[in-house]
Write a protein that holds these residues in place. Sequence first.
Motif, PDB file in Angstrom:
ATOM      1  N   UNK A  73       0.707  -0.963   0.134  1.00 42.93           N
ATOM      2  CA  UNK A  73       0.071   0.006   0.106  1.00 42.93           C
ATOM      3  C   UNK A  73       0.957   1.221  -0.025  1.00 42.93           C
ATOM      4  N   UNK A  74       0.548   2.079  -0.486  1.00 42.81           N
ATOM      5  CA  UNK A  74       1.028   3.542  -0.676  1.00 42.81           C
ATOM      6  C   UNK A  74       1.122   4.295   0.494  1.00 42.81           C
ATOM      7  N   UNK A  75       2.262   4.866   0.985  1.00 42.31           N
ATOM      8  CA  UNK A  75       2.260   5.320   2.325  1.00 42.31           C
ATOM      9  C   UNK A  75       2.094   6.920   1.863  1.00 42.31           C
ATOM     10  N   UNK A  76       1.592   7.735   2.944  1.00 45.40           N
ATOM     11  CA  UNK A  76       1.403   9.260   2.688  1.00 45.40           C
ATOM     12  C   UNK A  76       2.496   9.694   2.125  1.00 45.40           C
ATOM     13  N   UNK A  77       2.240  10.837   1.364  1.00 44.90           N
ATOM     14  CA  UNK A  77       3.313  11.603   0.662  1.00 44.90           C
ATOM     15  C   UNK A  77       4.358  12.225   1.787  1.00 44.90           C
ATOM     16  N   UNK A  78       4.053  12.594   2.911  1.00 44.37           N
ATOM     17  CA  UNK A  78       4.923  12.954   3.956  1.00 44.37           C
ATOM     18  C   UNK A  78       5.401  12.170   5.017  1.00 44.37           C
ATOM     19  N   UNK A  79       6.562  11.986   5.625  1.00 45.25           N
ATOM     20  CA  UNK A  79       6.956  11.173   6.569  1.00 45.25           C
ATOM     21  C   UNK A  79       7.963  10.427   6.004  1.00 45.25           C
ATOM     22  N   UNK A  80       8.331   9.269   6.970  1.00 44.27           N
ATOM     23  CA  UNK A  80       9.302   8.400   6.575  1.00 44.27           C
ATOM     24  C   UNK A  80       8.920   7.350   5.243  1.00 44.27           C
ATOM     25  N   UNK A  81       9.379   7.574   4.218  1.00 42.22           N
ATOM     26  CA  UNK A  81       9.169   6.729   3.190  1.00 42.22           C
ATOM     27  C   UNK A  81       8.232   7.224   2.226  1.00 42.22           C
ATOM     28  N   UNK A  82       7.982   8.377   2.440  1.00 45.89           N
ATOM     29  CA  UNK A  82       6.664   9.176   1.952  1.00 45.89           C
ATOM     30  C   UNK A  82       6.486   8.906   0.436  1.00 45.89           C
ATOM     31  N   UNK A  83       5.075   8.468   0.150  1.00 42.27           N
ATOM     32  CA  UNK A  83       4.927   8.063  -1.284  1.00 42.27           C
ATOM     33  C   UNK A  83       5.375   6.735  -1.767  1.00 42.27           C
ATOM     34  N   UNK A  84       6.179   6.036  -1.024  1.00 45.15           N
ATOM     35  CA  UNK A  84       6.807   4.748  -1.473  1.00 45.15           C
ATOM     36  C   UNK A  84       5.713   3.737  -1.159  1.00 45.15           C
ATOM     37  N   UNK A  85       5.700   2.279  -1.669  1.00 49.34           N
ATOM     38  CA  UNK A  85       4.857   1.338  -1.380  1.00 49.34           C
ATOM     39  C   UNK A  85       5.698   0.484  -0.418  1.00 49.34           C
ATOM     40  N   UNK A  86       4.663   0.152   0.593  1.00 48.22           N
ATOM     41  CA  UNK A  86       5.288  -0.718   1.532  1.00 48.22           C
ATOM     42  C   UNK A  86       4.311  -1.802   2.165  1.00 48.22           C
ATOM     43  N   UNK A  87       4.556  -2.708   3.043  1.00 46.12           N
ATOM     44  CA  UNK A  87       3.638  -3.710   3.449  1.00 46.12           C
ATOM     45  C   UNK A  87       3.076  -3.266   4.708  1.00 46.12           C
ATOM     46  N   UNK A  88       1.943  -3.754   4.999  1.00 41.88           N
ATOM     47  CA  UNK A  88       0.985  -3.527   6.116  1.00 41.88           C
ATOM     48  C   UNK A  88       1.856  -3.424   7.442  1.00 41.88           C
ATOM     49  N   UNK A  89       1.998  -2.570   8.087  1.00 43.13           N
ATOM     50  CA  UNK A  89       2.705  -2.474   9.268  1.00 43.13           C
ATOM     51  C   UNK A  89       1.743  -2.588  10.868  1.00 43.13           C
TER      52      UNK A  89
END
Length: 96
Positions: free
Chosen positions: A6-22
């Motif tokens: 899922x795409x992470x929010x544009x701001x913050x750590x790894x902003x805008x990148x795709x990541x696993x559910x945490x």
Amino acid sequence: KEVFLKKRPGRGIWGGLWSFVECDDNAEAIDLAIRQHNDSAKIIRRLSKFKHTFTHFNLWINPILVDSPGGLANYYDAGSLALGTPAPVKKILQEL
């Protein structure tokens, strides 16, 4: 193999990148995250826990493989992934 990202929010750590559910690393949080994703999902196995170091802190990652039957949206072929992903996600994908 397909993975859910899922795409992470544009701001913050790894902003805008795709990541696993945490989620937090405890049985209750893991169970809740799995049920919220797909009530039919089940844990397959745990991968090796590893540390990812940022300039100002260490992040311990404890990946868990989950079988999620029937999922369609945001599932991607792990072997030919062309989305922007953080280094720890790439590392996990290489283990698959």
